[in-house]
Design an enzyme around this catalytic site. Structure first.
Site, short mmCIF file in Angstrom:
data_model
loop_
_atom_site.label_atom_id
_atom_site.label_comp_id
_atom_site.label_asym_id
_atom_site.label_seq_id
_atom_site.Cartn_x
_atom_site.Cartn_y
_atom_site.Cartn_z
N GLU A 91 0.79 -1.22 0.00
CA GLU A 91 0.00 0.00 0.00
C GLU A 91 0.83 1.28 0.00
O GLU A 91 0.41 2.30 -0.57
CB GLU A 91 -0.92 0.01 1.24
CG GLU A 91 -2.00 -1.07 1.23
CD GLU A 91 -3.03 -0.86 0.13
OE1 GLU A 91 -3.55 0.26 0.01
OE2 GLU A 91 -3.29 -1.81 -0.61
N SER A 478 -42.48 -33.26 43.66
CA SER A 478 -41.80 -33.80 44.84
C SER A 478 -40.35 -33.38 44.97
O SER A 478 -39.73 -33.65 45.99
CB SER A 478 -41.88 -35.33 44.84
OG SER A 478 -43.20 -35.74 45.12
#
Length: 838
Positions: A91, A478
């Site tokens: 770049e 239960s």
């Protein structure tokens, strides 16, 4: 002549001077004009880009990511120099030499574009990294001369204000590199499943090839173009002296291979991840969640999570098959042989795409014979389903019943049926499958810390995001009884206390009929110990205990344990008629096995911000001596135990022992097959609308729940023991497979007495016996009176309710209830007035 020449030169010089002044003034005007309303470049000094929040499992594997832009911010000092070099070569090779605009690069670009005039080649640009920072951060992508002038002005200002490293840091963390990746660190993970410091040269070059046009160099769709562009970057790196010739040749010869998403080291736990996401959002807000770059270490154990997923789904399939075939997913017309088009046009149900059942797929029935059905698959292949794979598919009837067994394939399938199938071992043969419609959930946690180790909220998160482990309020049946028994033990009773298991009636108040609970089998055992009563899950004994000790005490204990927040003090609540969640029940049972210490379920161990600072810890205890990073013979640090106590350790162990008996001799008998010390309790609500099993080993507690989202019966014979306990059993067998069988820890101060488990009396030589735990002063010395209510006029005559025998009460150190006749809530609509909880 000479004078004329001098005048001409003066004229030329003056003209140039005037033009220079005019040009300077024009330039100043342009700069002034385009400097108006420029973005404030100084904001880059404190710029913090949106960063991905990542959730990690307890072993560090990735659990989930949340982001608006998938980005991981990496300081420039942590980015490998060769990665930086690849981007500079691609770049802006003169980045560290120019002042923001590379004039030599501009001239090269001009001459290159002039040479290519009339060709189909794209014009080349000469934007520097600083210019790209100005454009990406401050200006956007508008194409105009005005934007270029503004970009140049900002570029010079940025260069004067910030260091080259800061500019490069901004660039490498901001650029978009395709596949949803913002910044080089996110791209390295998305493309190669590697951190930056593990990339090879070819991979670095490929990432550096992407900034200009990521979609043009997709590694799969544009593979050849991607290779060409990568090799161009490698050429630039070699020319710039960043790599050797050998490295250049090796990198250019290497293939471009990106990660297979299915092979990534991630943990699948969608329900758990969603709970964590909601918790983070509530703590820090949506913006911090999606942009803050938090690193969240969660409590989940990937191995246990995988086991939980597998065993719960297998339990759901087993239950679903017991209750028959509900019919095909849909039906299509395949007239004219167009079955493939019709099948491909059928949407795949979300419940068919579930981790762990990848073998299930859609198929269409193309023919039905006497012994098999023929099917077609989405890939165009064909197969058969033998009658032996259809025998389970009896038609469903009301109340989760089933009809007659099918006699042939035509009793189950018809041409055009779209169904789910699974490939079998023999090539071309398949089994009929059905996505369960029952709801279910599973939770496992550490009973000492409350850390949630596994969580499953249903069959498939894609099908339903409703988390039945944390969001479903259901009747525990239960599984609530241990809190009644724990209250009784706290009140002075012992595991060997005898209680009458016989008819019981309680007044519900003016205008209401008497409440007459019943045992599941509508039978009576007479005088039995608390141990036997809990092991056999006897409703009548539980109701008597709750009446005798008072529901206010039961309510207080249940709320201390975190089972509920405000339990109505009605006797029916003693049989599990209230509502709670699986997470709460599982954590509550953990407080029995951890010695009665308070725990709060937690999903998050630690949260760090984007800079690595810890902003949240679940364990906030101070630890003296935890600082050293190396071992030099020092003793291990002592971490204080500052957990509050919800019940004394002696009572907690007595409950552990009673619940261990449920597994060894009672309704949880299927769990005994694990072959290691385990304890737990089954639970089934009225009409079998909710079934549970909650249990534990010394260091692991787990809970299982089954029930339809719109409560209705699971079937007359479906109970916690038949539906939920096999899931718990299979989980514990796998989770504890490689661990030794550790006995439950007995706290100091208890006395173990050899007693007959049926009578609670001291065992005679040669008599069947167990060691029962008693608090000092409560040990049995022979047979005691039975708590049967023979002298208590508060109950309807002779119904077998509690009495208040002063000799008995004095022997166990308890006081008679101040006001017998605790209120009883009327049964809910459609529920049995007898309770029927077991």
């Amino acid at each position: 002549m000479q004078r004329r020449y001098m005048r001409f030169l003066g004229f030329i010089f003056g003209a140039f001077a005037i033009l220079a002044v005019v040009g300077l003034l024009a330039g100043l005007w342009v700069v002034h004009h385009y400097s108006q309303d420029l973005p404030d470049y100084r904001q880059l000094a404190v710029y913090e880009p949106p960063v991905t929040t990542r959730l990690h499992a307890g072993d560090g594997s990735l659990l989930a990511e949340y982001a608006r832009e998938r980005r991981l911010f990496v300081p420039i000092a942590q980015i490998p120099p060769r990665v930086i070099g690849a981007f500079l070569s691609a770049e802006d090779k003169n980045f560290y030499e120019h002042g923001g605009i590379d004039f030599s690069g501009v001239m090269r670009a001009v001459f290159t574009n002039l040479r290519h005039l009339g060709s189909d080649r794209r014009p080349v640009g000469a934007s520097t990294i600083t210019q790209q920072v100005a454009k990406n951060f401050l200006l956007g992508n508008e194409v105009s001369y005005g934007r270029k002038v503004r970009e140049a002005i900002l570029t010079f200002r940025i260069e004067r204000t910030f260091s080259k490293d800061r500019i490069l840091e901004l660039y490498l963390n901001e650029i978009y590199l395709g596949m949803g990746s913002y910044g080089v660190a996110a791209a390295a993970l998305n493309y190669f499943d590697k951190p930056l410091d593990q990339l090879n040269i070819a991979e670095m070059a490929y990432l550096a090839a992407l900034p200009k046009a990521p979609s043009n160099y997709h590694p799969v769709r544009q593979h050849d173009a991607a290779i060409k562009r990568r090799n161009w970057v490698l050429d630039r790196m070699y020319e710039d002296g960043r790599i050797t010739r050998e490295q250049w040749e090796e990198a250019k010869a290497s293939p471009l291979t990106v990660r297979d998403p299915s092979q990534s080291t991630t943990t699948s736990a969608d329900y758990f991840a969603e709970e964590v996401r909601r918790e983070i959002a509530s703590l820090y807000g949506e913006q911090s969640l999606y942009e803050g770059g938090l690193s969240v270490r969660t409590s989940i154990d990937p191995t246990m999570q995988a086991i939980a997923d597998k065993v719960l789904r297998r339990g759901m399939i087993d239950y679903d098959r017991r209750h028959g075939w509900r019919g095909p997913i849909t039906r299509v017309s395949i007239a004219g042989g167009s079955w493939l088009e019709a099948l491909r046009a059928t949407p795949t149900p979300p419940g068919l795409v579930v981790p762990g059942i990848e073998g299930w797929r859609l198929a269409v029935v193309t023919a039905v014979g006497a012994k098999a059905a023929e099917i077609g698959l989405v890939d165009g292949s064909r197969g058969t389903i033998a009658m032996s794979e259809l025998t389970w598919a009896r038609p469903t009837t009301a109340g989760q019943g089933v009809g007659a067994a099918p006699r042939g394939p035509s009793d189950v399938l018809a041409v055009g049926d779209i169904i789910a199938v699974e490939a079998l071992a023999t090539q071309g043969t398949f089994g009929l499958r059905q996505i369960p419609n029952v709801g279910a959930a599973f939770v496992a946690l550490d009973p000492h810390t409350g850390r949630v180790l596994a969580m499953v909220g249903g069959w498939s998160y894609g099908e339903s995001q409703f988390n039945r482990a944390t969001q479903a309020l259901r009747q525990p049946g239960s599984t609530f009884k241990p809190f009644v028994y724990a209250t009784a033990l706290e009140s002075g009773l012992t595991p060997s206390t005898l209680v009458e298991d016989g008819p019981f009636t309680a007044d519900q108040g003016p205008g209401l009929p008497p409440w007459r609970p019943a045992n599941y089998g509508h039978d009576y055992l007479g005088p039995i110990t608390l141990r036997v009563a809990l092991e056999k899950s006897r409703n009548l004994v539980t109701a008597r205990l709750a009446y005798y000790i008072g529901m206010d005490k039961v309510k207080a204990l249940a709320e201390r344990f975190g089972v509920v927040t405000d339990l109505p003090p009605y006797l029916a609540m003693s049989l599990g008629a209230g509502e709670t969640t699986l997470m709460r029940m599982t954590a509550a049972y953990g407080q029995f096995v951890n010695g009665g210490k308070k725990i709060t379920p937690s999903l998050i161990d630690r949260i760090q911000d984007r800079r690595g600072r810890t902003v949240f810890k679940h364990d906030m205890r101070t630890c003296e001596g935890c600082g050293p990073t190396s071992y030099n013979g020092q003793p291990p640090p002592a971490v204080p135990d500052n957990r509050p106590e919800v019940i004394d350790a002696g009572t907690a162990y007595q409950m552990v022992s009673l619940l261990q008996g449920v597994v060894e001799r009672g309704t949880g008998g299927k769990v005994r097959a694990v072959g290691k010390p385990l304890a737990g309790k089954t639970g089934t609500s009225n009409d079998s609308k909710d079934v549970w099993f909650i249990g534990f080993s010394p260091d692991l507690v787990a809970g299982v729940f089954f029930g339809f989202d719109q409560p209705r019966t699971l079937g007359g014979k479906e109970t916690g023991g038949s539906v939920a306990s096999p899931v718990f059993r299979d989980f514990m067998a796998a989770a504890l497979r490689d661990k030794p069988g550790i006995p439950f820890r007995i706290p100091p101060g208890l006395r173990l007495v050899r007693v007959n488990p049926a009578t609670g009396a001291p065992a005679a030589p040669g008599e069947r016996a167990i060691f029962e735990a008693f608090k000092p002063g409560t040990e049995p010395f022979g047979q005691r009176p039975v708590l049967d209510g023979s002298s208590d006029a508060a109950f309807t005559g002779g119904d077998g309710s509690f009495g208040s025998d002063p000799d008995f009460l004095g022997a166990i150190g308890a006081a008679p209830p101040a006001a017998p006749g605790a209120p009883v809530a009327p049964p809910a609509a459609g529920d049995s007035a007898t309770g029927g909880l077991y």
